[in-house]
Design a protein around this motif. Structure first.
Motif, PDB file in Angstrom:
ATOM      1  N   ASP A  91      10.794  32.104  23.413  1.00 43.51           N
ATOM      2  CA  ASP A  91      11.587  33.083  24.152  1.00 43.51           C
ATOM      3  C   ASP A  91      13.078  32.827  23.958  1.00 43.51           C
ATOM      4  O   ASP A  91      13.548  31.687  24.092  1.00 43.51           O
ATOM      5  N   ASP A 105      15.504  33.318  25.863  1.00 42.29           N
ATOM      6  CA  ASP A 105      16.160  32.771  27.055  1.00 42.29           C
ATOM      7  C   ASP A 105      16.254  31.250  27.029  1.00 42.29           C
ATOM      8  O   ASP A 105      17.124  30.666  27.674  1.00 42.29           O
ATOM      9  N   GLU A 142      10.603  47.119  25.827  1.00 41.46           N
ATOM     10  CA  GLU A 142      12.069  47.112  25.784  1.00 41.46           C
ATOM     11  C   GLU A 142      12.688  47.193  27.181  1.00 41.46           C
ATOM     12  O   GLU A 142      13.880  46.899  27.361  1.00 41.46           O
ATOM     13  N   GLU A 143      11.889  47.595  28.197  1.00 40.77           N
ATOM     14  CA  GLU A 143      12.409  47.654  29.568  1.00 40.77           C
ATOM     15  C   GLU A 143      12.414  46.284  30.248  1.00 40.77           C
ATOM     16  O   GLU A 143      13.052  46.112  31.284  1.00 40.77           O
ATOM     17  N   LYS A 175      15.803  41.116  28.918  1.00 39.33           N
ATOM     18  CA  LYS A 175      16.013  40.598  27.582  1.00 39.33           C
ATOM     19  C   LYS A 175      15.874  39.076  27.555  1.00 39.33           C
ATOM     20  O   LYS A 175      16.403  38.384  28.409  1.00 39.33           O
ATOM     21  N   GLY A 176      15.107  38.615  26.584  1.00 37.28           N
ATOM     22  CA  GLY A 176      15.011  37.180  26.378  1.00 37.28           C
ATOM     23  C   GLY A 176      13.939  36.462  27.151  1.00 37.28           C
ATOM     24  O   GLY A 176      13.761  35.259  27.005  1.00 37.28           O
ATOM     25  N   SER A 177      13.161  37.188  28.005  1.00 41.04           N
ATOM     26  CA  SER A 177      12.238  36.472  28.888  1.00 41.04           C
ATOM     27  C   SER A 177      10.789  36.503  28.425  1.00 41.04           C
ATOM     28  O   SER A 177       9.957  35.819  28.988  1.00 41.04           O
TER      29      SER A 177
END
Length: 700
Positions: free
Chosen positions: A78, A80, A446-447, A450-452
């Motif tokens: 990931d 993140d 995509e919703e 981001k990054g998780s």
């Protein structure tokens, strides 16, 4: 009976609340703090969790893990993780695709996953609650950020299991805060709900929820988050400023020294808090590195300039949450603010400016989430009665279910759309010719934050036991799909149905009482048989979960043994000094010279042993040494106590004799008074009798 408790798992500190005494109480830890550092450390003998972990963090950076909430449930791939590594001081490794850390415990290298680490921490939290309340804790309501995905929520659920807890509910932090508001606020309307925005800016996350609340119920209308906006970002901005300054001013680079940078971060956090109440504050750290003492100062205006990029993002989660709720800022009745970072004046001013109205601080900024979680846990308790309160949460992501097409027109369906409420149940019908599979995925990955997350996969179900009717190519299968109270996506039940002719009563409003009822034959779908459901989720497999539970139990026992050993060592040391002191004082008259000499020699040898080879000994040896000294020491102590008892008995006898004498004296005085009164009465009667006799003589 299990005591219901709620845990607000914070990234910096955790708050525990329990339902008891006809209310909700916040539990204090072993040093009487109302919050406990979210830290797990590993040492040469045992673990250091909570307060003890924080105390040894600076000196043991490579073996101390914080930011637990941020790494929970992350995959090693990931994006993140790259951000979180900035805040971690331990080596991060890959274990079965999950984020894990490599540490040294009891001289051995160990690898623990993020789920294990949170499980360790929750076990400590449970221990704190048990010691403080003397109660039994099994059921827990654990709060998580609203942006957590299914994988992260499953990891939180598994962590509770590792800690020996039953997670009756995994609840969003903002929803728990809203419940706390709705339950304990007494002036809520009974008809038209009040529109309230809840804002929480904590150590690492900024979350917003728009809630419609009235007496006895609430509904979350919209939520949004900025998961990289919090107090730690302010701290790092301050630390980076001083790192640059010290290169020029002191010719040292604290970025090259993890311990130095950690100490600056700690000082930066304190500075930030001081600047919340003052316009400027000094900054001092002694012997930060290379024996250099550093000092400087910072103004509130300078801090606001450092965090200007953050302040410019404050409006975004608010706009997103209002848009999801379909409301404008003018529709909002109140803005409730919680979270430690909201004490920063520039943040409060910016929030008030966005809404054009003053902020409200009805809730306790640090404890509201834990209190709401404890109430929710109490709602699930079979033994506690709580006031009725209904609440529905907001589904932040759309979820679809997929299957093989076969005779269907489509192979998927968006069952739980973004913006819907949960808990929620939907029933779908599929026509199947054999056993089949169903898979749940995020409809629009995509919703997601981001990054998780690396994959849209949520869960997969294998449905078995499909039996066709003779002559038919397929059979109707009904699936009960559920987005449950913890936010998990499940298939609650599945069964086949078949069409059968049944007799149905004909409704006739004009029929008389003596008329025969009329029936008609109709075709209806009726349940035929249940389907077996085998589940594959993002939770830990049972075998691995069992291994983790066993490992945690083993580590807990080792920690307890180390703590007990340390207690025995301290007790031996205390006994040596106490006995030595009393030999020359209290026990002086009760031991012969030989006994004193022998005991003094034993005490000296025990002391030498304790600070030499016995410094790191076993619990049994400390007990044996204590008993060896006590075999003589207790004999002398017994003589002393016997003499003291004699003195006490003699004193009691003297007091009893004095009391008896005083009582005898009192009784004698009372008798004398009565006798004197009796004589006076006799003389008066005699005079009265003589007077009567004289009167009789005169009458004669």
């Amino acid at each position: 009976m299990s005591v219901p408790f709620g845990v607000d798992l914070g990234n910096s500190n955790t708050v525990i609340a329990v339902a008891r005494n006809r209310g909700i109480d916040v539990i204090v830890n072993e040093v009487s703090n109302r919050s406990t550092p979210s830290v797990v450390g590993f040492g040469p003998k045992n673990r250091f969790i909570g307060e003890s972990g924080k105390n040894q963090q600076t000196s043991n950076l490579k073996n101390t893990v914080d930011n637990l909430k941020r790494i929970l449930g992350l995959n090693f791939t990931d994006p993140d993780l790259k951000i979180e590594e900035r805040y971690l001081t331990v080596p991060v490794v890959d274990k079965d695709g999950q984020v894990a850390v490599k540490v040294r415990l009891a001289g051995k290298e160990e690898i623990f996953t993020s789920t294990q680490l949170v499980g360790m921490y929750l076990n400590k939290i449970k221990d704190i609650a048990v010691k403080e309340t003397k109660g039994k804790f099994t059921d827990i309501c654990l709060t998580v950020p609203v942006w957590y995905t299914e994988q992260q929520r499953r990891a939180a659920h598994d962590a509770c299991r590792i800690a020996g807890l039953n997670p009756v509910r995994i609840v969003n932090e903002m929803t728990a805060a809203a419940v706390s508001y709705g339950v304990f606020k007494t002036d809520l309307p009974e008809d038209e709900p009040k529109k309230v925005v809840f804002i929480d800016i904590g150590h690492s996350t900024y979350s917003v929820s728009v809630v419609a609340v009235k007496k006895g119920e609430l509904k979350v209308l919209g939520s949004s988050s900025d998961k990289h906006f919090g107090g730690r970002d302010f701290d790092h901005a301050i630390a980076e400023h001083f790192a640059d300054e010290f290169i020029t001013k002191y010719k040292i680079n604290i970025r090259e020294n993890p311990k130095a940078y950690s100490r600056v971060l700690t000082a930066a956090e304190k500075l930030k808090k001081v600047l919340s109440a003052n316009s400027q504050a000094p900054f001092n750290v002694e012997s930060i590195m290379n024996d250099v003492d550093v000092s400087s100062q910072l103004t509130r205006d300078e801090l606001e300039e450092f965090v200007k990029p953050l302040l410019e993002r404050v409006h975004i989660p608010i706009d997103q949450a209002l848009s999801a709720a379909g409301l404008q800022k003018e529709d909002i009745d109140a803005i409730e603010v919680i979270g430690g970072c909201t004490r920063v004046p520039s943040l409060k001013a910016r929030l008030s400016e966005i809404f054009g109205k003053p902020l409200s601080f009805t809730l306790n900024q640090d404890e509201a989430i834990a209190r709401g979680a404890a109430f929710i846990c109490a709602m699930h308790s079979p033994t506690l009665r709580v006031r009725p309160f209904k609440f529905e949460d907001f589904n932040p992501y759309s979820v679809s279910y997929f299957w093989d097409k076969e005779d269907e027109d489509t192979d998927n369906l968006e069952v739980f759309p973004k913006g819907g409420s949960f808990p929620s149940t939907k029933i779908i019908t599929l026509y199947r010719s054999k056993d089949f599979e169903v898979e749940a995925k995020y409809t629009r990955p995509e919703e997601l934050p981001k990054g998780s997350i690396s994959t849209p996969f949520i869960a997969k179900w294998f449905l078995k036991g499909v039996v066709l009717n003779e002559g038919e190519s397929s059979i109707a299968c009904k699936l009960k799909l559920r987005n449950d109270p913890s936010g998990f996506y499940t298939i609650e039940s599945a069964y086949t149905v078949e069409e059968k002719e049944v007799q149905e009563l004909v409704e006739n409003p004009d029929a008389k009482e003596d008329d025969e009822p009329e029936y008609k034959t109709v075709k209806k779908l009726v349940k035929k048989n249940d389907l077996q459901i085998e589940l594959q989720t993002l939770s830990l497999p049972k075998k691995i979960l069992s291994e983790y539970i066993e490992k945690e139990n083993s580590l807990s026992q080792e920690d307890k043994l180390v703590a007990d050993t340390e207690d025995r060592k301290n007790a031996l040391e205390e006994y040596i000094y106490e006995l030595r002191g009393k030999l020359d004082d209290h026990y002086k008259e009760f031991a012969s010279e030989d006994e004193k000499a022998k005991l003094q020699e034993m005490l000296l040898k025990a002391e030498d042993w304790l600070y030499d080879e016995g410094y790191d000994s076993s619990k049994g040896k400390y007990i044996a040494k204590h008993e060896e000294l006590a075999s003589i020491g207790n004999v002398i102590r017994g003589r002393y106590l016997a003499k003291e008892e004699e003195k006490k008995q003699a004193l009691r006898s003297q007091q009893e004799a004095k009391q008896a004498a005083a009582m005898a004296e009192k009784l004698a005085a009372e008798k004398a008074a009565r006798d004197a009164a009796g004589t006076t009465n006799s003389e008066a009667e005699k005079k009265e009798q003589q007077s009567d006799e004289k009167m009789d003589e005169e009458l004669d």
